[in-house]
Design a protein around this motif. Sequence first.
Motif, short mmCIF file in Angstrom:
data_model
loop_
_atom_site.label_atom_id
_atom_site.label_comp_id
_atom_site.label_asym_id
_atom_site.label_seq_id
_atom_site.Cartn_x
_atom_site.Cartn_y
_atom_site.Cartn_z
N ILE A 1 0.86 -1.18 0.00
CA ILE A 1 0.00 0.00 0.00
C ILE A 1 0.89 1.23 0.00
O ILE A 1 1.84 1.34 0.80
N ARG A 2 0.60 2.18 -0.91
CA ARG A 2 1.38 3.42 -0.98
C ARG A 2 1.09 4.30 0.23
O ARG A 2 0.12 4.08 0.97
N ALA A 3 1.90 5.33 0.39
CA ALA A 3 1.75 6.25 1.52
C ALA A 3 0.38 6.94 1.53
O ALA A 3 -0.16 7.26 2.60
N ASP A 4 -0.18 7.14 0.33
CA ASP A 4 -1.48 7.82 0.26
C ASP A 4 -2.66 6.85 0.44
O ASP A 4 -3.83 7.24 0.32
N GLY A 5 -2.35 5.57 0.73
CA GLY A 5 -3.40 4.59 0.98
C GLY A 5 -3.87 3.83 -0.24
O GLY A 5 -4.67 2.90 -0.11
N THR A 6 -3.37 4.18 -1.42
CA THR A 6 -3.77 3.47 -2.63
C THR A 6 -2.92 2.21 -2.80
O THR A 6 -1.75 2.18 -2.40
N PRO A 7 -3.48 1.16 -3.40
CA PRO A 7 -2.73 -0.09 -3.54
C PRO A 7 -1.71 -0.04 -4.68
O PRO A 7 -1.95 0.59 -5.72
N ALA A 8 -0.59 -0.72 -4.49
CA ALA A 8 0.42 -0.87 -5.54
C ALA A 8 0.48 -2.32 -6.01
O ALA A 8 1.45 -2.74 -6.63
N GLY A 9 -0.55 -3.08 -5.70
CA GLY A 9 -0.58 -4.48 -6.12
C GLY A 9 0.57 -5.25 -5.51
O GLY A 9 0.87 -5.14 -4.32
N LEU A 10 1.25 -6.02 -6.35
CA LEU A 10 2.39 -6.82 -5.89
C LEU A 10 3.69 -6.03 -5.93
O LEU A 10 4.75 -6.55 -5.60
N ASN A 11 3.64 -4.77 -6.38
CA ASN A 11 4.81 -3.89 -6.40
C ASN A 11 5.95 -4.49 -7.23
O ASN A 11 7.11 -4.51 -6.82
N LEU A 12 5.60 -5.00 -8.41
CA LEU A 12 6.59 -5.63 -9.27
C LEU A 12 7.40 -4.60 -10.04
O LEU A 12 7.00 -3.44 -10.19
N THR A 13 8.55 -5.03 -10.56
CA THR A 13 9.39 -4.15 -11.35
C THR A 13 8.78 -3.91 -12.72
O THR A 13 7.90 -4.65 -13.18
N ARG A 14 9.27 -2.88 -13.39
CA ARG A 14 8.82 -2.58 -14.75
C ARG A 14 9.07 -3.78 -15.67
O ARG A 14 8.21 -4.15 -16.47
N ALA A 15 10.24 -4.40 -15.54
CA ALA A 15 10.57 -5.53 -16.41
C ALA A 15 9.63 -6.71 -16.18
O ALA A 15 9.22 -7.38 -17.12
N SER A 16 9.30 -6.98 -14.91
CA SER A 16 8.40 -8.09 -14.61
C SER A 16 7.01 -7.85 -15.19
O SER A 16 6.38 -8.74 -15.77
N LEU A 17 6.51 -6.63 -15.02
CA LEU A 17 5.18 -6.30 -15.56
C LEU A 17 5.18 -6.34 -17.08
O LEU A 17 4.24 -6.83 -17.71
N ASP A 18 6.25 -5.86 -17.67
CA ASP A 18 6.35 -5.87 -19.13
C ASP A 18 6.37 -7.32 -19.64
O ASP A 18 5.78 -7.64 -20.68
N ALA A 19 7.02 -8.20 -18.89
CA ALA A 19 7.09 -9.61 -19.29
C ALA A 19 5.71 -10.27 -19.23
O ALA A 19 5.45 -11.24 -19.94
N ALA A 20 4.82 -9.75 -18.38
CA ALA A 20 3.48 -10.31 -18.27
C ALA A 20 2.51 -9.68 -19.26
O ALA A 20 1.35 -10.10 -19.34
N CYS A 21 2.98 -8.71 -20.02
CA CYS A 21 2.11 -7.96 -20.92
C CYS A 21 2.13 -8.61 -22.31
O CYS A 21 2.95 -8.27 -23.17
#
Length: 307
Positions: free
Chosen positions: A22-42
């Motif tokens: 959870i970010r400081a403002d209370g919004t979720p960041a999901g699993l907080n994965l790296t850009r490369a990991s998310l790109d690999a899932a795209c």
Amino acid sequence: IGGFEGNAQTLRLLTRLEPKVIRADGTPAGLNLTRASLDAACKYPWTAPDAPVIHGHRTSKFGAYEDDLPVFNWLRQGAPAGRSCLEAQVMDLADDISYSVHDVEDAIVAGHFQLKWMDNPDHRARVVGYTQQWYLPHSDPAAVDAALARLEATDVWVREADGSRKAMAALKNMTSQLIGRFCLSALETTRGIYGTDPLTRYAAEMVVPEDTVTEIAVMKGLATTYVMTSVHRQPIYERQREVLSSLVQQIAAAGDRHLEPMFAADWRQADDDDTRLRVVIDQVASLTDASALALHERVVGPVPALW
């Protein structure tokens, strides 16, 4: 609100719905994965309006909803437009291979068909036809038939499985050997082009020989012919669509009453009806078959026995 797409929903799960950070403002960041990991899932690195036109038709597949554009633009920063990274290409091929082979094994075990049926010209023509129609619309029927013949010529092809342990072991071996055949083909071809250099992100493309592409499609075509398009399955698919549609309609009409606490909080924080509807879809998309039926019975009513 932009429809539903499983691949776009995956990005949503990874970056906001699955609660780990959870970010400081209370919004979720999901699993907080790296850009490369998310790109690999795209798998489909574009939104619905930007989907490419393939063989004269705009593809219906896309990787991000408009609502998730901020994180999508972040993960795609510096990436060539419309191009999947190598890791995503590997994931896509692994997905194709595993489903194509295991769906055939499962269909045989379930008694839907036997591979010896391909000796019958009518059965064979149906498989070739569905393979073309669903997966290789611009292929030559002779090439599809030749791919089937190559698979039949392997020494692991199980023409008939009688349910015995010996037959089940042979099916498992066929599955393993075909997975190896397809993976090794892509690996050797890609390495033959790029050598031994590190192949990451956008340094290379996954190269799959045309013969292998066709063989994988034939395996998909077998499952499509005897499972996906079988007449007795169609009423079940229709009932599933009815259950999901009625769930979305009834839950959306009841405010946050039927939403789980996490989704209810998202619903209350939403700024407009479109965003609230997306929250309802997020909850329905998170359900298993059993939980969808249970929720339907509680919110809408019992599902008729055809299911």
